[in-house]
Design a protein around this motif. Structure first.
Motif, PDB file in Angstrom:
ATOM      1  N   LEU A   1       0.649  -5.530   8.303  1.00  0.00           N
ATOM      2  CA  LEU A   1       0.738  -4.279   7.360  1.00  0.00           C
ATOM      3  C   LEU A   1      -0.008  -3.356   8.062  1.00  0.00           C
ATOM      4  O   LEU A   1      -0.356  -2.183   7.452  1.00  0.00           O
ATOM      5  CB  LEU A   1       0.151  -4.592   6.022  1.00  0.00           C
TER       6      LEU A   1
ATOM      7  N   THR B   1      -1.938   0.205  13.532  1.00  0.00           N
ATOM      8  CA  THR B   1      -2.973   0.360  14.788  1.00  0.00           C
ATOM      9  C   THR B   1      -3.113  -1.029  15.242  1.00  0.00           C
ATOM     10  O   THR B   1      -3.344  -1.232  16.625  1.00  0.00           O
ATOM     11  CB  THR B   1      -4.298   0.839  14.083  1.00  0.00           C
TER      12      THR B   1
ATOM     13  N   TYR C   1      -2.318   7.069  14.282  1.00  0.00           N
ATOM     14  CA  TYR C   1      -1.991   5.729  13.669  1.00  0.00           C
ATOM     15  C   TYR C   1      -3.295   5.464  12.863  1.00  0.00           C
ATOM     16  O   TYR C   1      -3.501   4.826  11.668  1.00  0.00           O
ATOM     17  CB  TYR C   1      -1.725   4.492  14.610  1.00  0.00           C
TER      18      TYR C   1
ATOM     19  N   ASP D   1      -9.288  -0.120   9.999  1.00  0.00           N
ATOM     20  CA  ASP D   1      -7.954  -0.837  10.703  1.00  0.00           C
ATOM     21  C   ASP D   1      -8.443  -2.270  11.312  1.00  0.00           C
ATOM     22  O   ASP D   1      -8.062  -3.112  10.835  1.00  0.00           O
ATOM     23  CB  ASP D   1      -7.612  -0.031  11.782  1.00  0.00           C
TER      24      ASP D   1
ATOM     25  N   GLY E   1       5.025   1.337  11.142  1.00  0.00           N
ATOM     26  CA  GLY E   1       3.927   1.101  10.123  1.00  0.00           C
ATOM     27  C   GLY E   1       3.008   2.370   9.727  1.00  0.00           C
ATOM     28  O   GLY E   1       1.953   2.288   8.867  1.00  0.00           O
ATOM     29  N   ALA E   2       3.043   3.316  10.951  1.00  0.00           N
ATOM     30  CA  ALA E   2       1.913   4.338  10.776  1.00  0.00           C
ATOM     31  C   ALA E   2       2.530   5.254  11.682  1.00  0.00           C
ATOM     32  O   ALA E   2       3.285   5.301  12.507  1.00  0.00           O
ATOM     33  CB  ALA E   2       0.727   3.899  11.292  1.00  0.00           C
TER      34      ALA E   2
HETATM   35  N1  HSE Z   1      -3.899   3.218   9.659  1.00  0.00           N
HETATM   36  C1  HSE Z   1      -3.052   2.815   9.344  1.00  0.00           C
HETATM   37  C2  HSE Z   1      -2.250   1.798   9.973  1.00  0.00           C
HETATM   38  C3  HSE Z   1      -1.832   4.039   8.846  1.00  0.00           C
HETATM   39  O1  HSE Z   1      -2.622   1.616  11.159  1.00  0.00           O
HETATM   40  O2  HSE Z   1      -1.294   0.913   9.651  1.00  0.00           O
HETATM   41  C4  HSE Z   1      -0.898   3.223   8.112  1.00  0.00           C
HETATM   42  O3  HSE Z   1      -1.373   2.975   6.587  1.00  0.00           O
END
Ligand code: HSE
Ligand code: NAP
Length: 440
Positions: A161, A164, A191, A199, A305-306
């Protein structure tokens, strides 16, 4: 009140995500408006620094440094909260909901910490809160759980999920790249969170797991009720050891529901996954979610995801749902109106119910009897050793011991870890990883 033909949108926060939303609504406006049957007016935006240069050109007349002015502006139908954080973001979200607006948010930390209050406020004042972008970036996992899989109960949901962390782990594994350099790249690519510890220490994944657990089971699980471990102690040696054993390493959220015991467990930790597992093969900034439903079986979702574009895609999908709701009323969004999932309550699983195999890496004195002492400590807690690998350590006179266990449980394993840490022959804090024996 008649349905609006122009939807006025305010955006609080024009950073990575906010600018992505502005850019893509502007670029795809004709298609979007034709699909939705309304005009989309990007009316106002709030930022912290009015003078900051931005990639997206926005008329100065539309900018303010006061997000509360956007939240309470009576001409706006939708307010997007894309600032991050939980203090001002909460204030802005609640203020907008109290005026009956639809709030669109990508803020998983806010939902995890204040979700119950936010949904109650939306319900009380006739506002709505949409949050597709809060979990797994561009993957429509909220819609999938809430609408597509509404027939199901969910024995297990697990996945990657955090983009990063997956980016960092993939770069470390594939290129042997140094951790600090890869983290800097993830920040540059947009990200990472403003506070990168969210993260790499697992908190962002935990916030997202909390949102998914609530959707799937109707229970708010806070981060202090979960195991939350990040990736900062994973080394290139762990990837090599895992590969010898037939595994990859991923930071996973694991949400399991034991229906017979009525227990729910939400945990976040780096996990050894069998090399053939589909989630183990998801690389870079991509996220992946495996959802096992009691009716549908296992379904699998993957995507970015980012990052600016993937996240903007999810925010705009909520804006589109909001536009439909404004035009057609509740009938168009029956499921979204269920703000509090009505499910039976379940209790959180105690540590002895959390069972798996484990990987343990110890840096120990390379002396006679050390392995026997380690084995004895494990035996005292009824933890059975499945395999042992001894590698040379970078420290003189030391060895790196890598052990895997047969299935054990968290209580026994944590007690073992405490005892191993105290042994005079143990030279560094042990690294404990869980093995995810997931077939799908
Ligand atoms: N910092 C989060 C990640 C951003 O890297 O997933 C996405 O929610
Ligand atoms: P960001 O790049 O740091 O942008 C934050 C924006 O909020 C900036 O425009 C900033 O203004 C503005 N802001 C901050 N404090 C403010 C204040 N006090 N008053 C007015 N404006 C303020 O963050 P982001 O990456 O876009 O993330 C935004 C949200 O989306 C967060 O909740 C994050 O967790 C979530 N999210 C991000 C991603 C991603 O890939 N980045 C993915 C999914 C979800 P200035 O520009 O003037 O500094």
């Amino acid at each position: 009140m008649s349905a609006p033909t122009t939807i006025n949108i305010g955006i609080c926060g024009l950073g990575t995500v906010g600018q992505g939303v502005w850019k893509h609504i502007s670029a795809n406006r004709a298609d979007l408006e034709s699909r939705l049957g309304v005009k989309l007016n990007l009316a106002r935006a709030a930022v912290r620094d009015l003078k900051k240069p931005r990639a997206v050109k926005i008329p100065a007349s539309k900018l303010t440094a006061d997000p509360m002015a956007v939240a309470t502006d009576p001409s706006l139908h939708i307010v997007c909260e894309l600032m991050g954080g939980t203090t001002l973001a909460r204030k802005v979200t609640l203020a907008a909901l109290r005026t009956g607006k639809i709030v669109v948010s990508a803020n998983k930390a806010l939902i995890c910490e204040h979700g119950a209050e936010i949904f109650a406020t939306a319900q009380k004042h006739g506002g709505h809160f949409f949050f597709e972008a809060s979990v797994a970036g561009g993957i429509p996992i909220i819609k999938a759980l809430r609408e597509g899989l509404v027939a199901n109960r969910f024995p297990r949901i697990y996945g990657i999920l955090n983009g990063t962390c997956n980016y960092i782990l993939t770069q470390m594994e594939d290129r042997d790249a140094p951790y600090a350099q890869v983290l800097a790249d993830a920040k540059r690519l947009g990200y990472a969170e403003a506070d990168e510890s969210l993260d790499v220490d697992g908190w962002d994944t935990a916030h997202k797991a909390s949102v998914l657990a609530w959707l799937a089971h109707g229970v708010w699980v806070k981060t202090d009720q979960m195991i939350v471990e990040g990736i900062s102690r994973i080394t290139p040696a762990d990837f090599k050891n895992a590969s010898v054993l037939g595994f990859g390493i991923k930071l996973l959220a694991v949400i399991t529901r034991d229906v017979a015991k009525n227990e729910l467990c939400v945990r976040v930790h780096p996990t050894l996954l069998p090399e053939g597992n589909v989630v183990a093969n998801v690389s870079g900034v991509f996220n992946a979610v495996s959802v096992n439903g009691d009716v549908v079986g296992t379904t699998f979702y993957s995507g970015r995801g980012a990052g600016q574009d993937a996240t903007a895609s999810a925010v705009i999908s909520d804006i589109a749902d909001a536009a439909a709701l404004l035009q057609f009323g509740k009938g168009a969004h029956l499921i979204k109106e269920v703000t509090t999932p009505v499910r039976e309550t379940c209790r959180l699983a105690p540590p002895e119910s959390i069972r798996c195999r484990y990987y343990l890496r110890l840096t120990v004195k390379d002396q006679p009897g050390v392995l026997a002492r380690v084995a004895s400590a494990m035996a005292r807690h009824h933890v059975s050793i499945a395999s042992v690998i001894q590698n040379p350590s970078e420290h003189v006179g030391a060895a790196s011991l890598v052990l895997t266990t047969h299935e054990s449980n968290e209580r026994a394993m944590q007690a073992t870890l405490r005892e191993l840490t105290k042994l005079s022959s143990t030279l560094d804090t042990p690294v404990l990883l869980r093995i995810g024996d997931f077939n799908d």
